[in-house]
Design a protein around this motif. Structure first.
Motif, PDB file in Angstrom:
ATOM      1  N   UNK A   1      -1.635  -9.335 -13.261  1.00  0.00           N
ATOM      2  CA  UNK A   1      -2.708  -8.429 -12.861  1.00  0.00           C
ATOM      3  C   UNK A   1      -2.249  -6.967 -12.924  1.00  0.00           C
ATOM      4  N   UNK A   2      -0.999  -6.723 -12.591  1.00  0.00           N
ATOM      5  CA  UNK A   2      -0.438  -5.378 -12.699  1.00  0.00           C
ATOM      6  C   UNK A   2      -0.490  -4.901 -14.150  1.00  0.00           C
ATOM      7  N   UNK A   3      -0.113  -5.771 -15.058  1.00  0.00           N
ATOM      8  CA  UNK A   3      -0.115  -5.411 -16.475  1.00  0.00           C
ATOM      9  C   UNK A   3      -1.528  -5.192 -17.003  1.00  0.00           C
ATOM     10  N   UNK A   4      -2.477  -6.025 -16.559  1.00  0.00           N
ATOM     11  CA  UNK A   4      -3.858  -5.867 -16.998  1.00  0.00           C
ATOM     12  C   UNK A   4      -4.411  -4.500 -16.617  1.00  0.00           C
ATOM     13  N   UNK A   5      -4.078  -4.057 -15.437  1.00  0.00           N
ATOM     14  CA  UNK A   5      -4.606  -2.798 -14.915  1.00  0.00           C
ATOM     15  C   UNK A   5      -3.705  -1.601 -15.233  1.00  0.00           C
ATOM     16  N   UNK A   6      -2.605  -1.883 -15.936  1.00  0.00           N
ATOM     17  CA  UNK A   6      -1.694  -0.821 -16.375  1.00  0.00           C
ATOM     18  C   UNK A   6      -1.106  -0.032 -15.204  1.00  0.00           C
ATOM     19  N   UNK A   7      -0.800  -0.750 -14.118  1.00  0.00           N
ATOM     20  CA  UNK A   7      -0.058  -0.144 -13.024  1.00  0.00           C
ATOM     21  C   UNK A   7       1.429  -0.340 -13.289  1.00  0.00           C
ATOM     22  N   UNK A   8       2.263   0.387 -12.578  1.00  0.00           N
ATOM     23  CA  UNK A   8       3.696   0.321 -12.809  1.00  0.00           C
ATOM     24  C   UNK A   8       4.291  -1.036 -12.419  1.00  0.00           C
ATOM     25  N   UNK A   9       5.285  -1.471 -13.185  1.00  0.00           N
ATOM     26  CA  UNK A   9       5.978  -2.726 -12.904  1.00  0.00           C
ATOM     27  C   UNK A   9       6.734  -2.663 -11.574  1.00  0.00           C
ATOM     28  N   UNK A  10       6.947  -1.449 -11.071  1.00  0.00           N
ATOM     29  CA  UNK A  10       7.673  -1.295  -9.812  1.00  0.00           C
ATOM     30  C   UNK A  10       6.928  -1.933  -8.645  1.00  0.00           C
ATOM     31  N   UNK A  11       5.614  -2.098  -8.777  1.00  0.00           N
ATOM     32  CA  UNK A  11       4.839  -2.756  -7.723  1.00  0.00           C
ATOM     33  C   UNK A  11       5.244  -4.219  -7.577  1.00  0.00           C
ATOM     34  N   UNK A  12       5.519  -4.871  -8.698  1.00  0.00           N
ATOM     35  CA  UNK A  12       5.994  -6.253  -8.643  1.00  0.00           C
ATOM     36  C   UNK A  12       7.393  -6.311  -8.057  1.00  0.00           C
ATOM     37  N   UNK A  13       8.207  -5.326  -8.386  1.00  0.00           N
ATOM     38  CA  UNK A  13       9.549  -5.260  -7.807  1.00  0.00           C
ATOM     39  C   UNK A  13       9.475  -5.088  -6.293  1.00  0.00           C
TER      40      UNK A  13
ATOM     41  N   UNK B   1       0.848  -1.198   0.000  1.00  0.00           N
ATOM     42  CA  UNK B   1       0.000   0.000   0.000  1.00  0.00           C
ATOM     43  C   UNK B   1       0.889   1.255   0.000  1.00  0.00           C
ATOM     44  N   UNK B   2       1.947   1.211   0.812  1.00  0.00           N
ATOM     45  CA  UNK B   2       2.880   2.323   0.839  1.00  0.00           C
ATOM     46  C   UNK B   2       3.593   2.493  -0.493  1.00  0.00           C
ATOM     47  N   UNK B   3       3.994   1.362  -1.100  1.00  0.00           N
ATOM     48  CA  UNK B   3       4.656   1.417  -2.405  1.00  0.00           C
ATOM     49  C   UNK B   3       3.708   1.976  -3.470  1.00  0.00           C
ATOM     50  N   UNK B   4       2.450   1.573  -3.386  1.00  0.00           N
ATOM     51  CA  UNK B   4       1.443   2.046  -4.334  1.00  0.00           C
ATOM     52  C   UNK B   4       1.329   3.571  -4.273  1.00  0.00           C
ATOM     53  N   UNK B   5       1.312   4.098  -3.056  1.00  0.00           N
ATOM     54  CA  UNK B   5       1.236   5.549  -2.880  1.00  0.00           C
ATOM     55  C   UNK B   5       2.533   6.223  -3.321  1.00  0.00           C
ATOM     56  N   UNK B   6       3.672   5.598  -3.004  1.00  0.00           N
ATOM     57  CA  UNK B   6       4.970   6.162  -3.368  1.00  0.00           C
ATOM     58  C   UNK B   6       5.121   6.279  -4.884  1.00  0.00           C
ATOM     59  N   UNK B   7       4.631   5.279  -5.600  1.00  0.00           N
ATOM     60  CA  UNK B   7       4.734   5.282  -7.055  1.00  0.00           C
ATOM     61  C   UNK B   7       3.603   6.064  -7.726  1.00  0.00           C
ATOM     62  N   UNK B   8       2.749   6.684  -6.890  1.00  0.00           N
ATOM     63  CA  UNK B   8       1.665   7.551  -7.365  1.00  0.00           C
ATOM     64  C   UNK B   8       0.722   6.853  -8.343  1.00  0.00           C
ATOM     65  N   UNK B   9       0.328   5.642  -7.966  1.00  0.00           N
ATOM     66  CA  UNK B   9      -0.626   4.889  -8.753  1.00  0.00           C
ATOM     67  C   UNK B   9      -2.056   5.225  -8.305  1.00  0.00           C
ATOM     68  N   UNK B  10      -3.009   4.919  -9.167  1.00  0.00           N
ATOM     69  CA  UNK B  10      -4.401   5.234  -8.864  1.00  0.00           C
ATOM     70  C   UNK B  10      -5.201   3.959  -8.599  1.00  0.00           C
ATOM     71  N   UNK B  11      -6.150   4.073  -7.683  1.00  0.00           N
ATOM     72  CA  UNK B  11      -7.089   3.001  -7.352  1.00  0.00           C
ATOM     73  C   UNK B  11      -6.466   1.924  -6.464  1.00  0.00           C
ATOM     74  N   UNK B  12      -6.012   2.322  -5.290  1.00  0.00           N
ATOM     75  CA  UNK B  12      -5.486   1.348  -4.330  1.00  0.00           C
ATOM     76  C   UNK B  12      -6.586   0.407  -3.849  1.00  0.00           C
ATOM     77  N   UNK B  13      -7.837   0.849  -3.929  1.00  0.00           N
ATOM     78  CA  UNK B  13      -8.989   0.020  -3.557  1.00  0.00           C
ATOM     79  C   UNK B  13      -8.957  -1.302  -4.328  1.00  0.00           C
ATOM     80  N   UNK B  14      -8.717  -1.233  -5.616  1.00  0.00           N
ATOM     81  CA  UNK B  14      -8.657  -2.440  -6.427  1.00  0.00           C
ATOM     82  C   UNK B  14      -7.326  -3.164  -6.267  1.00  0.00           C
ATOM     83  N   UNK B  15      -6.242  -2.415  -6.163  1.00  0.00           N
ATOM     84  CA  UNK B  15      -4.935  -3.067  -6.074  1.00  0.00           C
ATOM     85  C   UNK B  15      -4.828  -3.963  -4.843  1.00  0.00           C
TER      86      UNK B  15
END
Length: 274
Positions: free
Chosen positions: A246-258, A178-192
């Protein structure tokens, strides 16, 4: 069954799958399975859109009445299987079915993810913090039970004496991501967060399968200590690939997998003997 039409979310793989089964096995007529989006264009005032986003609509053309959610499914299934209609309308069972229906409905895009859409589907389930919290809490709990069982039965030789509670580690992963999601400025943490927890749950189910196989081998006196580690490694690889997909499907950054991998590397020295 020609008198009943069941509207389904055309963008939901689960909805497409089970409505096709209804048609295949004669529970619904061929024309009784209708896309919600197409139907509301032709009949804009027939269905309550606020309700139908969450609860699938079923139209009884004989009475001209619209049923939603479990009531609609019981109408469809009850016409073919009377016992289902009788049991399903028994109040305690009906309440349980309604709870389970909402649990799956609000989270159906997590169970069966689809590509990110530029145009919002008219049948997209609305955001519900309550039902997403129930989803995360319940799947986290079952994941904890399964992982603890697998570790205690098959990996205890490789674990430290005093290890952090598996549920605490799972909650820590959720917080870390959740912290990484916010750090990378991604949208829709509810779904992530829903996808993150469900990926862990899928991994736990895989451990159940592997654990059953290991217990079967133990019955024949076969040593399985090393094999248990291999199976756990396969499970981690599966979770990594599923998280990445799932990250790729939703077009979130690959950094989340990292960051997912980084968290695993950070916690394992506190769990396993090196």
């Amino acid at each position: 069954m020609e008198t009943i039409s069941l509207l389904y979310d055309e963008d939901c793989p689960l909805c497409r799958w089970y409505t096709r089964l209804f048609v295949k096995y004669g529970i619904l007529d061929t024309d009784g399975r209708i896309s919600y989006n197409k139907y509301v264009v032709l009949h804009p005032t027939k269905v309550n859109a606020d309700i139908a986003q969450t609860k699938i609509a079923c139209i009884d053309h004989q009475t001209n009445q619209v049923y939603y959610g479990i009531d609609g499914l019981l109408l469809v299934l009850g016409n073919r299987f009377k016992l289902i209609r009788i049991l399903g309308n028994f109040k305690p069972i009906n309440l349980l079915l309604k709870f389970l229906y909402l649990f799956f409905s609000y989270n159906r895009r997590i169970f069966a993810p689809v590509k990110k859409r530029t145009v919002e589907c008219a049948c997209e389930p609305p955001k519900s913090i309550l039902w997403r919290t129930v989803f995360i809490a319940s799947l986290s709990f079952f994941t904890y039970l399964i992982v603890t069982w697998y570790f205690e039965h098959f990996l205890s030789h490789y674990m430290l004496i005093n290890t952090p509670n598996d549920l605490i580690l799972l909650m820590a992963q959720i917080g870390f991501q959740w912290g990484a999601f916010a750090l990378f400025r991604q949208k829709n943490s509810y779904n992530y967060l829903g996808h993150l927890v469900f990926t862990s749950f899928l991994g736990a189910l895989l451990l159940v399968f592997f654990g059953a196989g290991l217990q079967l081998l133990n019955l024949f006196g076969i040593q399985t200590e090393f094999l248990a580690v291999v199976f756990y490694g396969i499970t981690i690889l599966f979770m990594f690939l599923e998280h990445k997909r799932r990250i790729q499907l939703k077009e979130w950054t690959w950094k989340l997998t990292l960051s997912w991998v980084v968290f695993r590397i950070l916690i394992y020295p506190f769990v396993f003997q090196i």
